[in-house]
Design an enzyme around this catalytic site. Sequence first.
Site, short mmCIF file in Angstrom:
data_model
loop_
_atom_site.label_atom_id
_atom_site.label_comp_id
_atom_site.label_asym_id
_atom_site.label_seq_id
_atom_site.Cartn_x
_atom_site.Cartn_y
_atom_site.Cartn_z
N ASP A 32 11.37 -7.04 -19.50
CA ASP A 32 11.14 -7.73 -18.25
C ASP A 32 12.14 -8.88 -17.98
O ASP A 32 12.66 -9.58 -19.15
CB ASP A 32 9.70 -8.23 -18.03
CG ASP A 32 9.32 -8.17 -16.72
OD1 ASP A 32 8.50 -7.26 -16.20
OD2 ASP A 32 9.61 -9.05 -15.95
N LYS A 37 6.39 -13.80 -19.30
CA LYS A 37 5.65 -12.85 -19.46
C LYS A 37 6.00 -11.94 -20.97
O LYS A 37 5.11 -11.48 -21.85
CB LYS A 37 6.02 -11.82 -18.58
CG LYS A 37 4.96 -10.92 -17.95
CD LYS A 37 5.61 -10.13 -16.86
CE LYS A 37 4.58 -9.33 -15.90
NZ LYS A 37 5.24 -8.57 -15.04
N THR A 124 6.94 4.19 -7.60
CA THR A 124 6.91 5.02 -6.48
C THR A 124 8.08 4.81 -5.28
O THR A 124 8.00 3.34 -5.16
CB THR A 124 5.56 4.71 -5.88
OG1 THR A 124 4.58 4.89 -6.86
CG2 THR A 124 5.16 5.66 -4.50
N PHE A 155 0.49 8.45 -11.84
CA PHE A 155 -0.61 8.46 -11.24
C PHE A 155 -1.74 7.65 -11.70
O PHE A 155 -2.84 7.88 -11.26
CB PHE A 155 -1.02 10.13 -11.06
CG PHE A 155 0.18 11.03 -10.76
CD1 PHE A 155 0.54 10.98 -9.12
CD2 PHE A 155 0.86 11.81 -11.20
CE1 PHE A 155 1.31 11.86 -8.60
CE2 PHE A 155 1.86 12.59 -10.95
CZ PHE A 155 2.10 12.65 -9.73
N CYS A 264 -0.77 -0.49 -4.03
CA CYS A 264 -0.47 1.07 -3.83
C CYS A 264 -0.59 1.48 -2.58
O CYS A 264 0.13 1.86 -1.74
CB CYS A 264 -0.72 1.95 -4.91
SG CYS A 264 -0.44 1.26 -6.55
C1 UGA Z 1 -3.91 4.30 -6.71
C2 UGA Z 1 -4.25 5.81 -6.79
O1 UGA Z 1 -5.50 6.29 -6.97
C3 UGA Z 1 -3.34 6.18 -8.26
O2 UGA Z 1 -3.54 7.79 -8.30
C4 UGA Z 1 -2.13 5.85 -7.96
O3 UGA Z 1 -1.34 6.11 -9.35
C5 UGA Z 1 -1.96 4.26 -7.57
O4 UGA Z 1 -2.70 4.28 -6.64
C6 UGA Z 1 -0.56 4.04 -7.77
O5 UGA Z 1 0.26 4.61 -6.54
O6 UGA Z 1 0.14 3.34 -8.70
P1 UGA Z 1 -5.03 1.97 -7.46
O7 UGA Z 1 -4.39 1.14 -6.46
O8 UGA Z 1 -5.21 1.65 -8.95
O9 UGA Z 1 -4.76 3.64 -7.45
O10 UGA Z 1 -6.70 2.22 -6.73
P2 UGA Z 1 -7.68 3.29 -6.46
O11 UGA Z 1 -8.51 3.30 -7.46
O12 UGA Z 1 -7.06 4.59 -5.83
O13 UGA Z 1 -8.53 2.41 -5.03
C7 UGA Z 1 -7.78 2.12 -4.05
C8 UGA Z 1 -8.41 1.39 -2.78
O14 UGA Z 1 -9.16 2.21 -2.29
C9 UGA Z 1 -9.63 0.36 -3.53
O15 UGA Z 1 -9.33 -0.90 -2.70
C10 UGA Z 1 -10.67 0.96 -3.45
O16 UGA Z 1 -11.90 -0.02 -3.28
C11 UGA Z 1 -10.67 1.88 -2.48
N1 UGA Z 1 -11.53 2.96 -2.44
C12 UGA Z 1 -11.48 4.00 -3.03
C13 UGA Z 1 -12.49 3.11 -1.30
O17 UGA Z 1 -12.57 2.23 -0.41
N2 UGA Z 1 -13.29 4.28 -1.08
C14 UGA Z 1 -13.24 5.19 -2.17
O18 UGA Z 1 -13.69 6.03 -1.71
C15 UGA Z 1 -12.27 4.95 -3.22
#
Ligand code: UGA
Length: 437
Positions: A32, A37, A124, A155, A264
């Site tokens: 990095d 860090k 991404t 992912f 993301c």
């Molecule tokens: C997301 C994707 O799920 C991953 O597969 C992907 O690799 C990642 O982005 C990325 O591009 O690096 P992440 O950002 O860690 O992962 O978060 P998620 O768990 O997907 O949740 C995203 C948001 O959706 C959160 O704010 C969560 O509260 C919200 N959410 C999720 C809802 O409002 N309702 C749901 O049913 C599920």
Amino acid sequence: MRYRLTVIGTGYLGITHAACMAAMGFEVLGLDVDADKIARLNAGELPIHEPGLEPVLRRGLDSGRLRFTTSYEEVAAFGDVHFVCVGTPQKRGEYAADVSYIDGAVESLAPLLDRACLVVGKSTVPVGTAERLADKLVRLSPVGAAAELAWNPEFLREGFAVQDTLHPDRIVLGVRSERAEKVLREVYEPLGDVPIVVSDFATAELVKTAANAFLATKISFINAMAEVCEAAHADVQLLSKALSYDDRIGGRYLNAGLGFGGGCLPKDIRAFMARAGELGADQALTFLREVDAINMRRRARMVDLARELAGGSFHGCTVGVLGAAFKPDSDDIRDSPALGVAVAIGHQGGRVTVYDPIALDNARKAHPELSYGESAVDAVRGAHVVLLLTEWQEFVELDPEQLGGVVAARRIVDGRNCLDAEAWRSAGWHYRALGRP
Ligand code: UGA
């Protein structure tokens, strides 16, 4: 042959990838540009909150197979396979992704390469980036085409990063040669029987953006249903439950509430629209504009509901906010719906006190204008309205009686549909939730 791996960029993705690859038996060197860090990582200290990652990091360091550096020279000399895991944030004032960090990584590494190697993009990116970077790599590297590019999207979810890395549901390899495919298959071999999809660069890049666009669409779909439920006095929780029994629909990512945030989903759907526009395919993704709009409307609706409970105005009103992270088990506040709501209420004259079990320091740095509590009880003391905006288990388990003892008025909006409405109502709370009567 056991390849030596490097990981460029130590954010959520890079640290996890580096530590997990070391756990799989590889020698790994992480890089990095942030010296602070790197020092922390070499001392076994995580600069982020990610459950289960610290022990994997420490075991990697203790085994001697994992270390971190700020030197591209060292990385170039060390690695047979270089994973690029730098961020691609949204450009300021635009929908498009800022790919300057990834270009910078290739520009720093390529001129130093002195032997055959594989450079593997995991970030991404807008479709077409890999092709452009492949040309750049060959042009800048002294070994020419012996330095080859591949694309291998990631992912993992924050909060489940280790689990998702060691037990992925699929691996996508965007490659241009059998050699690149063979190398990456060997790297991931220790993961066992995981479905592998081999494709061209563009498809590999698109799989990632398409996956995030689908997830965002699913969340916004149920949140659009929540809007209709509110208008029709129906219950989106029951609706979602009933839909989930249909295998074709499924119940995951069907939780209605305050919607999606984080580093993301929001920026990825925007970058996807921007890129489709450049390609002349903007019509194909106009629905994502709606997905984004539905998502942002949930935050506005939350503010409206809170104001309604406050008696029509936030002036002279104290609001206790539970949650700052964009989701539980994370300290990430990027595009956090919870903080978005807290800030908006502050702008409208409310006195807002926020509490989050882990994301408090990050929230404080980003929004020094808000007040912060040291515990859930502390944050809601004297509150006229309480808002639950991130569904941490600690909040789900709150005792409505105990909390009722410290607030000025027993009024709560459950922004994540995670509380037992009956329990709160029978404790004398005026309980409201998004998408429910
Ligand atoms: C997301 C994707 O799920 C991953 O597969 C992907 O690799 C990642 O982005 C990325 O591009 O690096 P992440 O950002 O860690 O992962 O978060 P998620 O768990 O997907 O949740 C995203 C948001 O959706 C959160 O704010 C969560 O509260 C919200 N959410 C999720 C809802 O409002 N309702 C749901 O049913 C599920």
